[in-house]
Scaffold this motif. Structure first.
Motif, mmCIF file in Angstrom:
data_model
loop_
_atom_site.group_PDB
_atom_site.id
_atom_site.type_symbol
_atom_site.label_atom_id
_atom_site.label_comp_id
_atom_site.label_asym_id
_atom_site.label_seq_id
_atom_site.Cartn_x
_atom_site.Cartn_y
_atom_site.Cartn_z
ATOM 1 N N UNK A 56 6.639 3.424 19.092
ATOM 2 C CA UNK A 56 6.289 2.506 18.012
ATOM 3 C C UNK A 56 6.708 3.036 16.653
ATOM 4 N N UNK A 57 7.233 2.158 15.823
ATOM 5 C CA UNK A 57 7.645 2.463 14.447
ATOM 6 C C UNK A 57 8.800 3.437 14.379
ATOM 7 N N UNK A 134 4.106 -7.770 6.996
ATOM 8 C CA UNK A 134 4.256 -9.042 6.300
ATOM 9 C C UNK A 134 4.956 -8.799 4.975
ATOM 10 N N UNK A 139 6.461 -12.766 8.377
ATOM 11 C CA UNK A 139 6.597 -11.582 9.232
ATOM 12 C C UNK A 139 7.979 -10.994 9.033
ATOM 13 N N UNK B 1 -10.761 -5.204 4.581
ATOM 14 C CA UNK B 1 -11.031 -4.561 5.879
ATOM 15 C C UNK B 1 -9.728 -4.039 6.450
ATOM 16 N N UNK B 2 -9.786 -2.893 7.062
ATOM 17 C CA UNK B 2 -8.577 -2.327 7.647
ATOM 18 C C UNK B 2 -8.815 -2.065 9.125
ATOM 19 N N UNK B 7 -0.267 0.124 17.927
ATOM 20 C CA UNK B 7 1.167 0.394 17.784
ATOM 21 C C UNK B 7 1.539 0.696 16.337
ATOM 22 N N UNK B 8 1.003 -0.076 15.413
ATOM 23 C CA UNK B 8 1.482 -0.037 14.027
ATOM 24 C C UNK B 8 0.629 0.814 13.103
ATOM 25 N N UNK B 11 -3.835 -1.116 9.295
ATOM 26 C CA UNK B 11 -3.247 -2.217 8.544
ATOM 27 C C UNK B 11 -4.349 -3.061 7.910
ATOM 28 N N UNK B 12 -3.972 -3.742 6.857
ATOM 29 C CA UNK B 12 -4.914 -4.614 6.158
ATOM 30 C C UNK B 12 -5.250 -5.842 7.017
ATOM 31 N N UNK B 14 -5.305 -8.833 6.404
ATOM 32 C CA UNK B 14 -4.431 -9.988 6.228
ATOM 33 C C UNK B 14 -3.338 -10.088 7.271
ATOM 34 N N UNK B 15 -3.012 -8.965 7.937
ATOM 35 C CA UNK B 15 -1.954 -9.013 8.938
ATOM 36 C C UNK B 15 -2.475 -9.506 10.274
ATOM 37 N N UNK B 59 2.275 -9.504 12.854
ATOM 38 C CA UNK B 59 3.659 -9.017 12.743
ATOM 39 C C UNK B 59 4.222 -8.456 14.043
ATOM 40 N N UNK C 242 -14.201 -3.342 1.910
ATOM 41 C CA UNK C 242 -14.270 -2.562 3.142
ATOM 42 C C UNK C 242 -13.021 -1.729 3.363
#
Lengths: 179, 86, 972
Positions: A56-57, A134, A139, B1-2, B7-8, B11-12, B14-15, B59, C242
């Motif tokens: 990943x990444x 994003x 995306x 919130x996170x 995998x990534x 993240x925030x 919003x994703x 994403x 948060x």
């Protein structure tokens, strides 16, 4: 003899664009294929490809061909055509659906900070890294290709929005410099 | 919130798209009867405290199970839905 | 007035600006407040309700009085706004002028305008409330005026990540940032002010033997050179959220004349592993009669104006407080050669050294004089009453630590009796530690030490070692504070911005609104844009006294983000106009625009509505022609926007059988099948086609607006519901440009560009094939949405524009051409094909007449729920066609259906219309809709009523298909 003419995704959008410490230009990726191994076939796939799919990444490169991690159990082969992988993986062409741009320069990271919620510090996003994230509401795949260089891959249909929003961020960052 | 996508990374919020609690992991058989299906489709517990929820990381496309405290908002763990216990 | 030789900006260049049309000059670095003070202007505003003359109270963002309109932006705090060349500022809430304000009469009506007056007054006669009282009150209310223009100044949003966020760059914050930065942490240091240093810029007591601002400058200079430090001056951290996320508002360009592309403000989201709150403390005033005159100011702010900007409200100033800190103001004023009329301390036990000015202990201010500006104060002390003639009164009721951020996640601060203030509770925000004055430490030396402590705790949590650091020498006297003293009588203001007085708070308690939350809302105290920063604690003291209980049990109201107001433009930066959502354009978009096609939004996509030809005067003419074109010749339409999903794998067929209500595993290779996807509650989610290109290879299509939702659903099924399936799904919506060719000439057109045998034997109706299209690898699908013979050609998107233009030219040569969404809709209604107008989320397969498409022999998403008896009831609203009895009858989508002779009332409702059009083919309006038990009522006449558009029509209920029910035209 009639032939169909090709058009690149960012055609007519005013690239390359240079503002302040950043430049935005279209990147021609060449063939791009999605490779997603079927259950239990990752090993056999790696053998056939000659390389394991990236973690990943991460990005795996060889000559001009790159393998980008593109999601759970999936990679994008960029710049080359995959060999016959029938029975081993779902192989789907994706290149026409992608718009690819390069954002480079001293201001490139600051410009991206206006667009993506990702941690862009060297420790979190070094050269050779990739991330699915994003860009505003779209995306996108982000790649760090150099100390001050990034590539952004988005959906072809949103190329106009992508170029416009990156351009606006470039102008805002440059606008601060005069203060 | 996170939330940390396995995998990534971190993240925030919003994703992500939040689907709700993880009842989907326990889908009844087709012929389990109307009560079982009504329960599965419509009824949910709403605890003040720890809850397992199903989230989608837009994403990258991963579906994950997030253990979250609805009172403190602390996130206690994230696992792939594919590998979650049923 | 300016005090020569004082201030950090005394040598800065002059900056001209205007206030209420009058020219003034300040110094570069002045705020509007300090500049006006230097020009001798004390009157800057009229209060909200009573229109009382007001001046500047403070030197920071807590300012409740001095709200002005700057370059058209209302409610700007003059204490924060920096002046720039030619800046134009105007006072608010006064007409015709600040000095002579007609609404000043409100002040005389104060007995009728107290707390909650609108619940008790203006009630008779009743009719006048709506016609007179309310409009007048509404026009009188409000502070500032909007410009009426859209705000097109540039704003931006940005993200930042760090190890440590330090909030506030006073002594504690600078120390914390320095220590953490030297330890190698990634540090972001944010401060509200234009210049970092906090109160070090306002005080004179030396730090490290030098003027305090020099020490601050030195630290800032060191931090600026470090690559792991980001300095954010002019940046207010507005909220704690948060997960270590903080919101912050940066004033990027507000201190300069606007310039294109330079953002005015930037809204930051900062993700920090740890944070240090060093936001300092906010001074609060004391309440006494007429305590709101221009010239009455907070004592600490008077020091700020004197020491930082070299200005004072006037040459004669009295100082009044209940604490030791206020004495510093008298000391600094005297040292600057100004006349200190008196130092008044409420505490009888206060001990003050002889300082060359009158000192009164155990005394109180009981009144003031001077309507447009303070002229005198009356003091009552041991020896009786005395009046002092003054231009300014420096008042201090003590300091309140700025705990607000610690409460944003629901934490409640704790009352400290000794400090007479609320202190933050540890751990209220995970990962955040408070220090310095924000934590109740009020001496400079204490703040420096506390900043080091906070940095140490944060570094330990980050796993970094604390570097050796020397805490500089500084003054260590915190002093003590006495209780609030409460006077009686007169107009004693507590919340200056909302004009709330001590009497209002007492009235609130008397009338039963005794909880602090009720008192707040009943009096509106703390509800103005300053969010009660200077009024919160004094109000609690008044309420506590009225209730006879201690402040500790009175509690405090909740602090919520944002700490200071954030403009909508900043929060929504980039979201105006086209920025609101991404625009998705097809590869034929430019070509369509060139043909003058207006665009319609379908989800995020833009699709052409119709293609007007010269001489056509309305969209209907174009639409009618395009429908006729498709029925009699050939039409070309870009259908790339429909979702396309590639499904492959050993379990692809089984997977699709689970996702679709009907069966796809039996679909032969080279064929296409229409399918329904249900939701788990049994209702239809989407419809589309499924093409089988190989034994383990399918391509699924979805409606345009549902594409993303269906993709997510397939991922959900594959990962959550059925991870046992070995299948891979990938979106190819963007990979392929797809064009539909429909009409009697369609086969000839398609054959001309596809290098494969497309005879009906090789490609029957609902067949598919991979084939080269003018030398390029493509796909051909024989499917129809119009009811005519039709094909869809897919090519890689890079060829999409070229293919569309070619096909349209060909079609035009055959008497046809391009057609848009209007015609597409008419064609499909004539044929009875449904869209999301019919499968709108509350219809089932049974309702739309497709019950047989839910296979009985297998499970699928939604199968069990779809069998519920209520979803199979014969009386449910079922899909029908509708045709007016008279050819001129109108049918509108959204109209309701009633029995022929029934009144058009809800109880008589029989159904509704979902789709409607004028059909040029049948020369009548046609509609599709849902009618109770509709399948058994064909031939019946019902009444259609659209109350909103005043349409009423008798319609015949028909089969939901008008053209070619056998499908012969499609199947060829």
């Amino acid at each position: 003899m009639v032939r169909l003419l090709e058009a690149s995704p960012a055609q007519g959008l005013g690239l390359p664009l240079s503002v302040g410490g950043a430049t935005l230009s279209e990147v021609v990726l060449g063939p791009v294929w999605s490779i997603a191994p079927f259950a239990g076939r990752a090993g056999a796939l790696a053998e056939k490809l000659g390389v394991a799919l990236p973690a990943p990444d991460r990005v795996v490169s060889a000559d001009d061909v790159r393998l980008l991690w593109a999601g759970p159990g999936r990679a994008l082969l960029v710049g080359g055509v995959p060999p016959d992988l029938s029975g081993l993986a779902a192989v789907v062409e994706q290149g026409d659906g992608i718009v690819a741009v390069a954002l480079e320069g001293l201001a490139a990271r600051d410009v991206l900070a206006r667009l993506v919620p990702l941690d862009l510090r060297d420790v979190a996003f070094p050269e050779g890294a990739t991330a699915r994230t994003l860009l505003n509401h779209m995306s996108a795949t982000l790649l760090r290709t150099g100390p001050q260089a990034y590539e952004v891959l988005g959906m072809r249909s949103m190329a106009g929005t992508l170029v416009r929003e990156i351009g606006e961020a470039m102008r805002h960052v440059a606008g601060r410099e005069e203060l | 919130m996170r939330v940390a996508c396995p995998f990534c990374g971190d993240r925030d919020r919003r994703e992500f798209t939040v689907q709700g609690d993880d009842t989907s992991l326990r889908r009844p058989g087709r012929d389990a009867g109307p009560l079982a299906w009504h329960d599965y489709v419509h009824l949910r517990d709403n605890p003040a405290g720890r809850l397992h929820e199903i989230w989608h990381h837009d994403p990258c496309g991963a579906w994950v199970v997030v253990e979250r405290d609805t009172v403190t908002h602390a996130v206690h763990g994230v696992t792939l839905a594919r590998e979650a216990a049923r | 007035m300016r005090v020569p030789g004082r201030g950090l900006t005394q040598d800065a260049r002059l900056v001209p600006f205007t206030f209420d049309g009058k020219g003034h000059a300040g110094r570069d670095g002045d705020t509007l407040a300090s500049a006006l003070m230097g020009e001798g202007v004390r009157l800057v505003a009229r209060s909200f309700k009573y229109h009382r003359p007001r001046g500047v109270l403070s030197a920071g963002s807590e300012e409740p009085n001095a709200l002005v309109t700057v370059e058209g932006v209302p409610n700007t705090r003059a204490t924060v706004q920096e002046i720039w060349d030619g800046m134009s500022a105007r006072s608010q809430n006064a007409w015709p002028s600040l000095a002579i304000d007609a609404m000043g009469v409100n002040d005389l009506l104060d007995p009728f305008l107290g707390a909650g007056f609108y619940y008790k007054t203006f009630m008779w006669p009743r009719t006048l409330w709506e016609r007179l009282y309310e409009p007048v009150i509404r026009r009188a209310a409000g502070l500032g005026r909007l410009s009426g223009h859209a705000d097109d100044a540039p704003f931006e949003k940005a993200w930042a990540h760090c190890d440590l966020l330090v909030i506030g760059a006073g002594p504690a914050g600078l120390m914390a940032a320095l220590v953490a930065a030297r330890a190698g942490a990634d540090v972001i240091l944010a401060d509200e002010g234009a210049r970092m240093g906090g109160r070090l810029l306002a005080e004179v007591d030396p730090v490290e033997g030098r003027a305090p601002h020099l020490w601050a400058d030195g630290v800032v200079a060191e931090l600026r050179e470090m690559p792991n430090v980001r300095l954010l001056p002019r940046t207010t951290v507005t909220g704690a959220y948060d997960g270590g996320t903080y919101g912050a508002l940066e004033r990027v360009g507000l201190h300069r004349a606007p310039v294109a592309h330079r953002p005015v403000e930037c809204f930051w989201r900062i993700v920090a592993k740890r944070a240090v709150l060093a936001a300092g403390a906010i001074e609060r005033p004391l309440a006494f009669p007429d305590n709101d005159r221009p010239g009455v100011m907070l004592a600490g702010s008077v020091r700020t104006y004197l020491n930082r900007w070299g200005v004072v409200p006037g040459p004669r100033i009295a100082v009044y407080g209940n604490n030791d800190d206020a004495h510093r103001t008298a000391r600094d004023l005297a040292a600057a050669g100004l006349k200190v009329a008196a130092l008044i301390d409420t505490r009888g036990e206060a001990r003050i050294e002889e300082a060359g000015f009158p000192v009164m202990t155990g005394a109180r201010v009981v009144g003031t004089r001077g309507r447009l500006g303070l002229a005198a104060v009356t003091v009552e002390g041991v020896g009786g009453r005395r009046e002092f003639e003054v231009d300014g009164l420096a008042v201090s009721g003590g300091w309140s630590p700025a705990v607000h951020l610690t409460c944003h996640l629901g934490g409640k601060p704790a009352w400290d009796e000794r400090l007479q203030a609320f202190l933050p509770r540890e751990g209220a925000v995970p990962g955040l530690v408070a220090c310095g004055a924000a934590n109740g430490v009020f001496s400079t030396a204490g703040c420096l030490r506390d900043g080091l402590r906070a940095a140490g705790e944060s570094l330990e949590a980050l796993g970094l070692a604390v570097p050796p650091v020397e805490v500089p020498e500084a003054e260590g006297e915190a002093g003590t504070v006495g209780p609030f003293v409460l006077a009686s009588g007169g107009r004693q203001f507590v919340d200056f911005q909302n004009d709330v007085t001590v009497k209002d708070i007492r009235l609130s308690a008397q009338e039963g609104f005794q909880s602090v939350e009720h008192m707040k809302r009943y009096t509106t105290l703390g509800m103005a844009t300053d969010q009660g920063k200077t009024s919160n604690v004094p109000a609690l003291a008044v309420l506590a006294e009225a209730l006879g209980s201690p402040v500790a049990s009175t509690g405090t109201t909740t602090f919520r983000p944002p700490y200071t107001p954030v403009s909508i433009s900043a929060m929504g930066a980039g979201g105006q106009g086209v920025g609101f959502a991404p625009q998705r354009l097809t590869t034929s978009h430019q070509a369509a625009l060139q043909r003058g096609a207006p665009m319609i939004e379908a989800g995020l996509w833009y699709r052409p509505s119709y293609f007007p030809r010269p001489g056509e005067l309305s969209w209907r003419q174009a639409c009618d022609r395009e429908v006729a074109m498709v029925r009699h010749s050939v039409g070309v339409c870009d259908v790339s926007t429909l979702g396309k999903i590639d499904v492959q794998g050993p379990d692809a067929a089984a997977f699709l059988d689970f996702v679709y209500s009907n069966t796809m595993s039996t679909l032969p290779v080279g064929k296409v099948r229409y399918g329904l996807m249900l939701r788990e509650d049994g209702f239809v989610m989407d419809d589309g086609t499924c093409a089988r290109l190989g034994l383990q290879h399918y391509v699924v299509t979805t409606t345009t607006a549902a594409a993303a939702q269906v993709m997510r659903h397939l991922d959900f099924v594959a990962q959550v519901l059925r991870p046992d399936f070995d299948v891979q799904c990938v979106s190819v919506t963007e990979q392929w440009a797809q064009v539909s060719i429909a009409g009697p000439w369609s086969r000839e057109m398609v054959q001309a560009v596809v290098e494969a045998d497309l005879s009906d034997e090789r490609l029957p109706y609902m067949g598919c094939a991979e084939a080269a299209v003018l030398g390029v690898p493509g796909r051909v699908f024989r499917i129809s949405f119009s009811g005519e013979r039709a094909y869809e050609i897919a090519v890689p998107a890079r060829y999409g524009a070229s293919l569309w233009r070619l096909l349209v030219a060909q079609a035009e040569s055959l008497g046809g051409g391009a057609y848009g969404l209007e015609a597409l809709n008419v064609l499909r209604i004539e044929k009875g094909f449904i869209t999301h107008a019919e499968i709108h989320g509350r219809t089932t397969a049974f309702d739309i007449g497709m019950e047989r498409m839910v296979a009985k022999g297998k499970d699928c998403v939604g199968w069990a729920s779809s069998r519920r008896p209520g979803l199979l009831d014969e009386n449910r609203e079922q899909l029908v066609g509708l045709r007016p009895l008279v050819r001129t009858g109108q049918i509108t989508a959204g109209a309701h259906l009633y029995g022929r002779d029934a009144a058009a009332m809800r109880e008589n409702g029989q159904g509704y219309v979902t789709s409607a059009c004028w059909s040029p083919t049948f020369e009548t309006a046609l509609g599709l809709g849902f009618l109770k038990g509709g399948r058994a009522r064909h031939g019946e006449v019902v009444r259609l009523v659209d109350a909103m558009r005043a349409v009423e029509t008798l319609v015949e209920v028909t089969e939901p298909v008008f053209l070619d029910p056998e499908g012969g035209r499609m199947r060829g």
